[in-house]
Design an enzyme around this catalytic site. Structure first.
Site, PDB file in Angstrom:
ATOM      1  N   ASP A  10     -14.982  32.799  57.029  1.00  0.00           N
ATOM      2  CA  ASP A  10     -15.351  31.700  56.143  1.00  0.00           C
ATOM      3  C   ASP A  10     -14.054  30.965  55.765  1.00  0.00           C
ATOM      4  OD1 ASP A  10     -16.843  30.251  54.087  1.00  0.00           O
ATOM      5  OD2 ASP A  10     -15.743  31.515  52.682  1.00  0.00           O
ATOM      6  N   ASP A  12     -13.591  28.092  52.719  1.00  0.00           N
ATOM      7  CA  ASP A  12     -13.368  27.890  51.276  1.00  0.00           C
ATOM      8  C   ASP A  12     -13.472  29.196  50.492  1.00  0.00           C
ATOM      9  OD1 ASP A  12     -13.159  25.287  51.954  1.00  0.00           O
ATOM     10  OD2 ASP A  12     -14.951  24.603  50.903  1.00  0.00           O
ATOM     11  N   ASP A 215     -16.706  35.249  51.170  1.00  0.00           N
ATOM     12  CA  ASP A 215     -16.611  35.454  49.715  1.00  0.00           C
ATOM     13  C   ASP A 215     -17.915  35.148  48.983  1.00  0.00           C
ATOM     14  OD1 ASP A 215     -16.475  32.633  50.141  1.00  0.00           O
ATOM     15  OD2 ASP A 215     -15.595  32.400  48.150  1.00  0.00           O
TER      16      ASP A 215
END
Ligand code: MG
Length: 281
Positions: A10, A12, A215
């Site tokens: 991922d 961001d 996240d």
């Protein structure tokens, strides 16, 4: 690929720091991956146009996954032999899992007033820039969508009722760090990661090991199906609620936690390789 390993990440809040979008804390690990010729596959809710810029910043020329698993894109000169069998679109070879953006927007228009939603397609570049902290130029790239619509609730709404209504359109909602995303049913990072891994596995004798780093909630389908899932904490140090066997929790948020987790995992794998036993398999 000197090492039978793929890293899916991922962006961001994971490889990129939440506020500054910097990957400074991950530089050492990025160099190590490059030395080992391990493909780093950006797996994001970002658009193709945004990821293209990031690939340049990161010095990558690799497959990538856009818009929460909406599509897999491989450069036309990618070393994988069998990509010629894949569909060609937008200057790449790849696979599309999501419905086209035009159709997603058409359905969004029919529900947005009732549920008090505002989507990227309703916002000006300045509004997107203000909400995301992206520059105007980056916000323009974020608006160039192929498969999904990021949106916000203007007032608190019944998310479950919205999801139920969307079933008949073949759509659903997932949540990223800042936004909700209207996507096609069955479109998720996990499905696209499996599709990408299969392309590589078809050309390698050794069983390929996968690492996934994320996240947020929309990373769960990816973390669930990789061999080594890594969860990065939020900027305040807390973790999103996720229970998975073998889940590794990074010690710091953003690129610093990303870098340390990848370095530690690579060291373990290299040690295991020298002893001839890869226990992650
Ligand atoms: Mg994220």
């Amino acid at each position: 690929m000197a090492f039978p390993l793929l890293v899916f990440t991922d962006l961001d809040g994971s490889l990129l720091d939440h506020h500054s979008y910097s990957f400074k804390g991950a530089e050492k690990a990025l160099i190590r991956l490059q030395q080992l010729a391990v493909p780093l596959i950006l797996t994001s809710s970002k658009t193709r146009a945004e990821i293209e810029i990031l690939q340049i910043r990161l010095g990558l020329h690799e497959a990538f996954i856009t818009e929460n698993g909406g599509g897999i894109f491989l450069p036309l000169d990618h070393p994988l032999q069998n990509i010629n069998k894949l569909q060609q679109f937008n200057g790449y070879r790849g696979k599309q899992f999501g419905k086209p953006y035009k159709e997603i927007r058409r359905i969004f228009q029919t529900i947005k007033d009732r549920y008090k939603l505002i989507g990227f397609g309703d916002m000006t570049v300045d509004e997107i820039s203000k909400l995301t902290g992206l520059t105007r130029k980056q916000a323009c790239l974020a608006q160039k969508r192929d498969f999904s619509e990021p949106f916000l609730f203007l007032v608190e709404t019944d998310l479950q009722a919205l999801k139920t209504e969307l079933v008949e359109y073949g759509l659903t909602v997932t949540r990223g760090g800042r936004f909700y995303h209207l996507i096609s049913t069955g479109q998720d990072k996990g499905r696209a990661v499996i599709g990408t891994k299969d392309l590589f596995q078809a050309e390698y004798q050794d069983r390929i090991i996968t690492i996934g780093v994320g996240d947020a909630e929309n990373d769960y389908p990816m973390l669930r199906i990789v061999d080594i899932p890594v969860l990065i904490p939020k900027p305040d140090g807390s973790y999103v609620n996720m229970h998975l066997d073998g889940l590794r929790k990074a010690p710091h948020p953003g690129s610093k936690g990303w870098g340390e987790s990848i370095m530690a995992t690579l060291e373990e794998l290299e040690k295991q390789r020298t002893t001839g036993k890869l226990t992650f398999i």
